[in-house]
Design an enzyme around this catalytic site. Sequence first.
Site, mmCIF file in Angstrom:
data_model
loop_
_atom_site.group_PDB
_atom_site.id
_atom_site.type_symbol
_atom_site.label_atom_id
_atom_site.label_comp_id
_atom_site.label_asym_id
_atom_site.label_seq_id
_atom_site.Cartn_x
_atom_site.Cartn_y
_atom_site.Cartn_z
ATOM 1 N N HIS A 246 44.077 32.898 88.662
ATOM 2 C CA HIS A 246 44.442 34.151 89.331
ATOM 3 C C HIS A 246 44.381 35.294 88.332
ATOM 4 O O HIS A 246 44.331 35.100 87.124
ATOM 5 C CB HIS A 246 45.828 34.066 89.962
ATOM 6 C CG HIS A 246 46.946 33.842 88.975
ATOM 7 N ND1 HIS A 246 47.388 34.814 88.103
ATOM 8 C CD2 HIS A 246 47.698 32.744 88.709
ATOM 9 C CE1 HIS A 246 48.362 34.336 87.350
ATOM 10 N NE2 HIS A 246 48.571 33.084 87.699
ATOM 11 N N ASP A 370 53.297 13.782 93.752
ATOM 12 C CA ASP A 370 53.644 12.894 92.644
ATOM 13 C C ASP A 370 55.152 12.896 92.399
ATOM 14 O O ASP A 370 55.733 13.949 92.117
ATOM 15 C CB ASP A 370 52.909 13.348 91.378
ATOM 16 C CG ASP A 370 52.928 12.298 90.297
ATOM 17 O OD1 ASP A 370 53.995 12.116 89.670
ATOM 18 O OD2 ASP A 370 51.885 11.656 90.085
ATOM 19 N N SER A 385 49.578 27.517 86.865
ATOM 20 C CA SER A 385 48.378 28.146 87.419
ATOM 21 C C SER A 385 47.181 27.898 86.508
ATOM 22 O O SER A 385 47.258 28.098 85.301
ATOM 23 C CB SER A 385 48.588 29.651 87.581
ATOM 24 O OG SER A 385 49.625 29.918 88.484
#
Length: 435
Positions: A246, A370, A385
Amino acid sequence: MPPKNKRPLLLCFAYLLIASMFALPINGYLSIPKEQIIAVGDNPSVSTLFPKKLQDNFSLKIKNNQNNLNNKAVLSSNQKNSIANVPGKFDMSLMLFGLIPIKNISVSVVPDMKLYPGGQAVGVLLRTKGVLTVGFSPVIDKNNKSRSPAEDAGIDIGDSIVAVNEKTITTDEELAKLINDFGTNNEKIVLTIKKENIYVKKTIKPIKCYQTNTYRIGLLVKDNAGGVGTLTFYDPNTKKYGALGHMISDVDTNKQIVIKQGKLIKAHIEGIRAGKRGYPGEKVGTFIKNSDLGNIEVNSYCGIFGEMDKNLATNISEPLPVGFSHQIETGPAEIYTVLSGEKVEKFSINVDKVMLGKNDGKEMVIRITDPKLLGITGGIIQGMSGSPIVQNGKIIGAVTHVFINDPTRGYGVFIEDMLMEAGILDKNEETKLGA
C-alpha cells in the site's frame, strides 16, 4: 458472427437465459475482466467466475488467430497444451454455447518469470520532495497577539513547500533559516507550493515571534518519514523489489508522501501488540544499523518499489512462479511474515473473495486461519502489510489492509499490479503475437 445491430439483443437474451437457468448473479458477468495477463506456457481462464454446472456452456474463442497460437479454445487454464508460447498480445471472446459472444477479452502474454517471495521485516526511510506541512503553530507577535500568516495566505495541511524565493529547499532547517533571514531584512517571501498535482505561489510576510526571537510564518513541517513493513518480492532478473502493498501516507495529513529519496534497510521485530476489534495491533520493530538493502524509487497505491543491492530473499526460499489474478481461487493460501527477530514463517489463510477488475489495492478479501498467528497477533496487524500471499505454489499478491472491526480479515492486492508499478510488467505493451 451476428450482425452488429442484433448483437445487443442477443447478449441480453443470452444473459436472461443464463440467469433464468442457473440463477447467475449479474455481478458475476460484470466481474469478467476486459484484460488478462498470462505467462508464456500458461492459458487464459475465466473458469473461477462460473459455477461448475455452468462451465460446460462456455468457451473461449481466439480472434484473429496467428500461426503461433494454439487453435483450441478453452475455458480453464488447466489444459495441457498452452495457447501461446511467445510473449505478445491477442484477443479472444467468451462464447455461450459456442455461438453467442458474451464478452471480448484482451490477453497479454508475458515472459515466464519467477520471484523470490519476501516476508522479511524491512525498515523504510524516506526524505520528502520539499517539506511537508503537517500543522499550524501560531506566532505570538510583539503585541502578544496570536497570528498565523501561513494559514491566512491559504496554505493547507498536506501541502509541500519546495522553494522559497525560487531557492529550492529539501529540509525543514533550510526553510526555517530562509524565513528568518528574509524576515530579519524586512522582506516578504514567495513560497512555491505543491498542492495535490499543481504548483502555486504564495506571498507571505514573516512575523517576529517574541517567544523564540525568530521570524516565523506559523507552520509545522517535516522533511522525512519512516516505519517498518514487510518485503513482498524480489526479482533476480531485474534486481527490483516490491514491499508494503500500500501507499505510504503521512500520519499527520493522511496524504501521499512525494519521495525525493529513500532507502530500504533490514529490520528486527522486537515484539507484537495484538489486534482486537477497533484496534489493528502492530509489530514493534527496530532498524538494523548499516544494513542498507536498496533504494526507494516509487511510492504508489500498491506499495513501494526500487532496486535492491543485496538479495535478501535467496536465503529463505526458492523463487516461485507468478499467479495472475485469473488464476486466484477462493480457498486456502498462505502468507510469509516475521513475528520475532528476523525469522520468516509461513501461516495459513483463506482467500474469501476475489474482485477482478479492481486496482485500488483492495482486490482480495483474505482471512487468517492459522491458530498460531491468531494466538499471537489476533489477525492482521500493522507492519504485516506487504507479506506475500502464496497459493498453489504461486505468489499471487500481498497483504494490504485490515478490517478494523474484524482483525482476522483484511484485503490483499494482486501481484500483477505490484509488478506493473515496479516496472517489471508493462500494461501498455501493444506487441501482437505473430506480427
